[in-house]
Every structure is written in structure tokens, then in C-alpha cells.
Scaffold this motif. Structure first.
Motif, PDB file in Angstrom:
ATOM      1  N   HIS A  81       5.709  23.971  12.824  1.00 20.50           N
ATOM      2  CA  HIS A  81       4.552  24.178  13.706  1.00 20.50           C
ATOM      3  C   HIS A  81       4.892  23.910  15.167  1.00 20.50           C
ATOM      4  N   HIS A  89       7.622  22.400   7.210  1.00 22.55           N
ATOM      5  CA  HIS A  89       6.346  23.011   7.596  1.00 22.55           C
ATOM      6  C   HIS A  89       5.836  22.415   8.909  1.00 22.55           C
ATOM      7  N   GLU A  90       5.738  21.099   8.969  1.00 21.21           N
ATOM      8  CA  GLU A  90       5.130  20.469  10.147  1.00 21.21           C
ATOM      9  C   GLU A  90       6.024  20.608  11.384  1.00 21.21           C
ATOM     10  N   GLU A 127      -0.784  28.936  10.506  1.00 17.59           N
ATOM     11  CA  GLU A 127      -0.463  28.439   9.159  1.00 17.59           C
ATOM     12  C   GLU A 127       0.281  29.472   8.323  1.00 17.59           C
ATOM     13  N   GLU A 134       0.386  18.360  12.985  1.00 17.47           N
ATOM     14  CA  GLU A 134       1.424  18.641  13.968  1.00 17.47           C
ATOM     15  C   GLU A 134       0.878  18.572  15.388  1.00 17.47           C
ATOM     16  N   TYR A 169      -3.569  30.619   4.995  1.00 17.63           N
ATOM     17  CA  TYR A 169      -2.262  30.164   4.518  1.00 17.63           C
ATOM     18  C   TYR A 169      -1.617  31.206   3.595  1.00 17.63           C
TER      19      TYR A 169
HETATM   20 ZN   LIG Z   1       0.332  23.805   8.685  1.00 26.01          ZN
END
Ligand SMILES: [Zn+2]
Length: 793
Positions: free
Chosen positions: A159, A155-156, A178, A138, A235
Motif C-alpha cells: 500500500h 499487502h500493507e 485494495e 497502512e 478487494y
Molecule cells: Zn489493504
């Protein structure tokens, strides 16, 4: 000139090539060249490019990073969410996976989700590029995705909020990057009606916590043990922190926290203090314990139901239940208390801070059961103490805990659960020459696949079909890894048994730990104590047992590792015992039997691939069991394989005429000097041995259950007696004993059980009169066979 370009910002001037690459010509391309208004730099730099070249000027404000990606092959598709332009760039061949609006739509959906979660996106556009590698990464206004998977895009693109607009320091506080992003992605799926990933993440994290693998999410990147530990903390555990916060404050407050945090901190640098201040202000709660424990420690959590008091309430048809919530571990988090009554269920919350806390609940019918945290939200490691049935119940020590899942065990798979004990029960059946057909029932317990792995086996020999017709009740009990003895990386096993002519007790403690979770050597140390008393020789093979009881202690240690293409293992055991019979220590069943004996073994193995299907295995073994005189027969070192006490728990091997040791059956249980062609009764005081195997895989069918790998092997086993006295069979010492031959190995999987069927032909045996498969007058070389359910070593 022909490049198609995606980048952070807006193209102030020049042609990014989108028009020419556009796969959806009906939809005009949105450049947004004037987005920054008066602050936009001049467009005249793009003129005057050399022939065959072009100039582009990109401009962005309030970003801390940028990206640019270009290819003459890129296909372009555009879209929009609210005020945000969406650009998708993909390569030829991606038409079905990225094209036709698929990636555009998923990017818009991600933006819509994030918009309602945090607030309006703070930049003019979002470019989603299909990158060459898998995974994703990202940058402000640009994400590079390995696929057009919706979860990856959420997800990306996410970010761009948590990392981009809310600019954390990823090196210093990776969880805020994350962990936060993984959390919102998992909430996205939940909102889309998919099952939450919380349960799997929580259970996996718990297993790491229990064995002290976990590191807190608050470390700087380089402070983690290794990359796996970094990833897990940042994560998975980072994501769990946000789930626990959401559980603690509730969905509505969590939503307000995210929106307030974004509103207050977008385009700024954020850290834990900034986030915590917003979370505490919005929720009105002191969240110091939650932030401290989930971000800076790896505490365990364990709540238990204590006392429960019920009485009739003041109103008509009301019952008041007071529940004592006990905190048995350092972790503190609110606990849901369910009181289940005949016709209604009422839920209350304990704050979970104190070691004991009373919660009062009023129900409209008579209360039946109290449950703590049935939704498994407190990360409670021991849920066996979370239930209490009201009214009469058996004491805990006599019955499995309430809520236990009983099932018919199918022999090859043991069920395990996160929140309750499982007990699998099945019938057993076997045969031996003393008791004949023996029927029984066995139960196998489990909790979490790690605790309470207890076994109870009751059996009765019927005498049917047997020489001696012994009719006996037998019992075998094993307790393994009870929750009250939990210790990281440690396993405890206790056994008590009265089976087929022997009784005894044993206790084993073993600690095993790998240097890193996913690589490096595994070290183990253990201590074992075992008492075995033979009392009925109708079951026992006189070739394997002296009429003497033994008490033995052993210290064990081992290491398994790999080095280059080699897989290496070393195991040692050192200890000793004493033998006795009914006349006490001094006397014994035969002259020359020493009451005190030393017993030690060393085994080193090395394996490597010699090409893709060919493997070499080497084993070096030394064993010694002796005092001034020989050790009792059952404690000597055996040429062929396992010693009699190693066979004690196997009803198909342990007694005279059992199914795998019958007259016409040649079985080898690995162990001892491993000279597989020799009779299982030949033993001595000390042996050194070398075993070689060369194995060629001829068939692999990884998807198959039975016959998933077939291999052919050549082997030789070489041993030398270095201590014992004369063999009764030969009237002399054995000295060298060896074999060689070929074999067939077939691997299988049934349920969760993997096993091998090994059929070996020890065509050469140096002393044919000692071979397992033998007839008088045999030559060294002749046809012989041996079978096993285990690899040779
Ligand atoms: Zn990530």
C-alpha cells in the motif's frame, strides 16, 4: 522520556528510543536525520524538554498522510533494503514471532519484491509496527500489522506504493487501492512458488455473479449495498480486474505497465483514466472493453466451441484446423484455443469480441480435440460447451459433455468442478414387501455445485424375500438447474418416474433470495406441478393411497429471518388438484371422493437459545385438503408427519414393508401436524397443530464426524382436527390428538452430509389406539418409541 516511537518521516531531532530498545545491538540504528538535506527544518526545537519528558521533531516530504505509534514497551529491530531503512517495533512476548530478525527480513523481502515490480521506493524508511488488533493498516512509511505474516506484510507495505506513492482516492476508487494491492500480493506468492489464489477468487466471484450479488468495483464506497458487497467488489473483484489485465496483455507487458505507471505517477494523485492511459500505451491495445466490463459492470462470460473444420495442410505432415469460437454472453475477453493433436498441441488466441470468430491453427499431427480456455482465465461461467472431440461422438443430448469426470460416488459427498461436469455412480440396494430385494444403479451429475444436478436411477426388484415377488424395472429421472435455464437465484427441478407401483411427472420452480448476502431475511417463492398415478397396489399401502391419480398445482412462499435471539420461519403453500381414476374424473375409487380438492398449508417456526446449551423451538401448523368431500387419501393432511407423496422419492419409506416402515419399525418423516407418536396412516381434511421442543445439549465434539453433538429433549405435540369426516378406524371424528415425551438427538457428519438421528419416546399419547407403536388395550401412558433421521421441525 521512555517512549519508543515510530512515525512517518525521519526524526530530525530528539531520541525516538530505538537505541535503548534495540534487540540487535550489533547493528547500529539508522536515523537518516539528514535525508531531506537543505529542506530539513531546524533541530533546535528538541532541546529544553521538561524534566521526565522529551521532544522529537519528525519531518517528511511528499506524503498525504502520517502516523505515529509509541509505547515504552516497544522492542526495536532495524534493517535495510537498498536505500530504505527498515524499523520494526514489537511488544514483549513477540520475540519468537516478530523478533530475531523475522519481521525485519519479511519487510525487506516485501520491499525487494515491490522494488522490482514498480521501481525504487520513494521514501527514506519503512516502519512495521505490531498493532494490538488483527488485520493491518497502512500509512506513508508506517504499516501497522496484526501479525508478522509474510502475505500481510507484502499487502500493507504494498500500500505504500498503491495508496501512498501512487495516491488514489480510496473512497472513490477503492479497487485502485485494495484490488491493486491484493493483486500484487497474489503475484508475490506466485513468484515465491505458491499456488495462485486466482482460481479460488475467480470461482467465488463467479458464484456471486451468477446470482446477481456482484456490484462493480467502480462505485463510491457509500453506494454499495452493504459492507460485504463493498469488500467483495473492492478487494476480490478489484484484484480479478488486474489478473484479467495481466492475462490480456501478458506478463511482460503487465510488468512494463506497472513500472511505467509508477515512474510517471509517483507522488501524484492517480485514477482509472491515468492507469488506463498507461496500460493502453504500453500494451498497444485498446483495453476499453476490459476496463468497462471489469470495473463498471458485472457481465457474465460464456464462450463455446462452434464448428470445427480440419483438412490436410500444404506441407508434409501438417493439418489445418479452423475453430469457430462463439460468444454467448456479453462479456468480452481474449480466449485461448487449444487444438490437441495426436503428437502435438497448438494454442492460439481469439480476441473474443465478436459473437463468432474463426481461429486457424496448424498442427504437425492429426487433431483430436479442441478446448477453449482450459486454464480457466476468461471467467467463463459455462465450461460445459468448451470442448469438442473430433471424429465420431454422440450428440450432446445423449451423452455427458466431453471431459466429464466419472467417479464412484461414496453416497455422502458429491464431487463438483469448476471446468467440467462430474458424474458420480453408485449401486443401490433396498427392500420392500412387494418387490423384495431391489438392486439398482444411480448416477448424480453436477457442475459448479449449482447446475446440472441430475439424478438417474435404474432399479430392478428381484422378488427375493417378498410376499408378492414382483419383478420390475423401475426408473427415476431428475433434471435440476440445467445450464440452459440459468436464472439468478432460481432453481428448476423436473422429474419423471415409474417407481414401485406409481408413475408420474413433476416440475418445480423456486426463487430464493436473501436481502443481503450475509444477513437479513431470506424470501422464497415457488410454483410446483405434480402428477402421480398409482397403478400397482401390491406396492402401495391402502392406508396411504386411494386408487386415484392426482394432478396438483401449488404456489409456495416463505421467509426465514432472525430477530434478536429468535430464529423465525414462515412457509405457506396454496393450491389444488384433481383426482381421477380409470373411469375418469367423475368417478373414483370410493364414494364421497371429490375430484376437485383445495390444498393449503401454513407452517411457522420460532427457535431461540435459552442460555448456551438450552434451546426452545415452537411450531404452529395449519393444513387443509378438501373439496365438497374428502381429498384422496394420499393428498389428505397427516397427523404424524409427511404425506405419502412427500415420501415418493425415498425407497426406504415409500412402499409397503420398506426398511423404515416395516412392522416393527416406527419411523417419522417430519411434516403435517407432526404428532410424532401417532400412526403414519392417520389423516383428515384439516388440522391445526402446535409443537414444542426444549433441547439441552449435553455433548459437543465439533471435530468429530459421528456423534458430534448429543442433546436430550422434552417435547409435546398438540393437534385438533378441524374439518374431516369420521375416521374409518374409530367411526367418529378425531378432534384432539396429542402426545408428549422425551427424546435423544445425535448429530453426525459423513463427508459433506450432515444428519441427525432422533430417537423420541412419546410416553403419553392421547388416543393410544392410534399410536404408531401400539398394542390393543394400551393406556395413554406407556413406553413407546419413534425414530427419525431428521429433526422434528
Ligand atoms: Zn489493504
Amino acid at each position: 522520556r521512555d517512549q519508543v516511537v515510530g512515525a512517518t518521516g525521519v526524526p530530525v531531532c530528539g531520541d525516538p528510543g530505538w537505541e535503548r530498545a534495540n534487540r540487535n545491538p550489533g547493528r547500529p540504528v539508522e536515523y537518516r536525520r539528514d535525508y531531506y538535506g537543505a529542506g530539513t527544518p531546524s533541530a533546535d526545537v528538541c532541546t529544553d524538554a521538561a524534566p521526565g519528558r522529551k521532544r522529537l521533531r519528525w519531518y517528511a516530504e511528499r506524503v498525504h498522510h502520517f502516523a505515529l505509534s509509541l509505547s515504552p514497551e516497544y522492542r526495536y529491530e532495524g534493517g535495510r533494503f537498498e536505500d530504505v531503512a527498515v524499523h520494526v517495533l514489537y511488544s514483549p512476548g513477540d520475540e519468537s514471532t516478530w523478533g530475531n530478525g523475522v519481521a525485519v527480513e519479511r519487510t525487506e523481502r516485501a520491499l525487494a519484491w515491490l522494488d522490482q515490480l514498480f521501481g525504487p521506493f520513494g521514501w527514506p524508511q519503512m516502519t512495521n509496527v505490531h498493532r494490538i488488533e488483527g488485520g493491518g493498516t497502512e500509512f506513508p512509511m508506517v504499516v501497522m500489522d496484526g501479525s508478522a505474516d509474510q502475505g500481510l506484510i507484502v499487502h500493507e507495505v504494498g500500500h505504500n506504493y498503491t495508496m501512498g506513492l501512487l495516491a488514489n482516492n480510496e473512497w472513490r476508487e477503492g479497487w485502485l487501492d485494495e484490488g491493486f494491492t491484493s493483486f500484487q500480493t497474489s503475484w508475490f506468492w506466485e513468484a515465491m512458488g505458491r499456488p495462485s489464489s486466482y482460481a479460488a477468487n475467480e470461482a467465488q466471484t463467479l458464484m456471486l455473479d451468477l446470482d446477481d450479488w456482484s456490484e462493480p468495483p467502480s462505485l463510491r464506497a457509500e453506494e454499495y449495498r452493504d459492507f460485504t458487497s463493498y469488500n467483495t467488489a473492492i478487494y476480490s473483484r478489484g484484484e480479478l480486474f488486474f489478473h484479467q489485465l495481466r492475462y490480456t496483455v501478458g506478463d511482460a507487458a503487465m510488468h512494463r505497465i506497472l513500472r511505467t505507471f509508477y515512474q510517471r505517477w509517483k507522488y501524484k494523485h492517480v485514477d482509472e483514466a491515468a492507469f488506463r492511459a498507461v496500460a493502453e500505451e504500453v500494451s498497444g491495445q485498446d483495453l476499453s472493453a476490459l476496463f468497462a466490463q471489469w470495473l463498471h459492470t458485472t457481465e457474465l462470460y460464456d464462450y463455446a466451441v462452434g464448428k470445427v473444420e480440419t483438412k490436410r495442410g500444404t506441407g508434409e505432415n501438417t493439418w489445418v484446423t479452423r475453430v469457430e469460437v462463439l460468444r454467448k454472453a456479453p462479456g468480452r475477453i481474449p480466449v485461448e484455443v487449444f487444438v490437441i493433436a495426436e503428437a502435438d498441441t497448438v494454442v492460439a488466441r481469439a480476441n473474443g469480441l465478436g459473437e463468432r470468430e474463426w481461429v486457424t491453427v496448424e498442427t504437425r499431427s492429426s487433431p483430436r480435440e479442441v478446448l477453449l480456455d482450459p486454464r480457466v482465465r476468461t471467467h467463463d461461467w459455462n465450461m460445459l460447451n468448451n470442448r469438442k472431440r473430433l471424429g465420431f461422438s454422440l450428440p450432446r443430448s445423449l451423452a455427458p459433455p466431453p471431459g466429464t469426470d466419472f467417479y464412484l460416488h461414496r453416497y455422502f459427498s458429491t464431487r463438483s468442478a469448476r471446468d467440467r461436469m462430474t458424474v458420480g455412480v453408485h449401486p443401490t440396494l433396498w427392500y420392500n414387501d412387494a418387490g423384495g430385494v431391489t438392486l439398482g444403479v444411480r448416477s448424480r451429475d453436477d457442475y459448479l455445485g449449482r447446475f446440472e444436478q441430475n439424478v438417474a436411477l435404474l432399479s430392478r426388484s428381484t422378488g427375493w424375500g417378498a410376499d408378492d415377488g414382483v419383478e420390475h424395472f423401475d426408473v427415476f429421472l431428475r433434471a435440476r438447474n440445467p445450464v440452459f435455464l440459468r436464472a439468478p437465484n432460481v432453481s428448476q427441478t423436473f422429474e419423471a418416474f415409474k417407481v414401485e407401483g406409481r408413475f408420474g411427472l413433476s416440475a418445480r420452480l423456486e426463487r430464493s433470495r436473501r436481502e443481503h448476502l450475509t444477513f437479513g431475511p431470506t424470501w422464497s417463492q415457488g410454483i410446483a406441478l405434480e402428477w402421480v398415478h398409482p397403478d400397482d397396489f401390491r406396492y402401495l399401502d391402502r392406508g396411504l393411497y386411494d386408487d386415484a391419480g392426482t394432478v396438483e398445482a401449488q404456489l409456495t412462499s416463505g421467509v426465514a429471518t432472525s430477530s434478536g435471539r429468535w430464529q423465525l420461519g414462515l412457509r405457506t403453500s396454496l393450491g389444488g388438484g384433481l383426482a381421477y381414476n380409470s373411469d375418469g374424473l367423475a368417478a373414483s375409487g370410493r364414494p364421497g371422493l371429490d375430484p376437485f380438492y383445495f390444498r393449503g398449508q401454513l407452517e411457522a417456526t420460532a427457535r431461540r437459545d435459552l442460555g448456551s446449551q438450552l434451546a426452545l423451538g415452537v411450531r404452529v401448523y395449519a393444513g387443509l385438503a378438501s373439496g365438497h368431500d374428502d381429498a384422496p387419501k394420499q393428498r389428505q393432511i397427516y397427523f404424524q408427519g409427511a404425506d405419502p407423496l412427500e415420501q415418493l422419492t425415498n425407497p426406504f419409506l415409500r412402499s409397503r414393508g420398506a426398511l423404515l416402515v416395516g412392522n416393527d419399525f416406527n419411523y417419522q418423516q417430519p411434516g403435517g401436524a407432526g404428532v410424532r407418536g401417532i400412526s403414519s396412516r392417520v389423516s383428515t381434511a384439516a388440522i391445526v397443530a402446535l409443537n414444542f421442543e426444549l433441547e439441552q445439549t449435553v455433548v459437543t465434539r465439533p471435530e468429530a464426524g459421528l456423534f458430534n453433538r448429543i442433546g436430550i429433549a422434552a417435547f409435546t405435540d398438540l393437534s385438533h382436527d378441524i374439518g374431516g369426516s369420521a375416521q374409518p378406524l374409530l367411526g367418529e371424528r378425531i378432534r384432539f390428538l396429542g402426545d408428549a415425551g422425551i427424546g435423544l438427538r445425535v448429530e453426525h457428519r459423513i463427508g459433506d452430509t450432515h444428519f441427525m438421528t432422533r430417537f423420541d419416546l412419546p410416553l403419553y399419547v392421547s388416543r393410544p389406539e392410534l399410536a404408531q407403536d401400539q398394542a390393543p388395550g394400551d393406556d395413554e401412558v406407556r413406553f413407546r418409541w419413534v425414530f427419525s433421521f431428521e429433526p422434528a421441525f
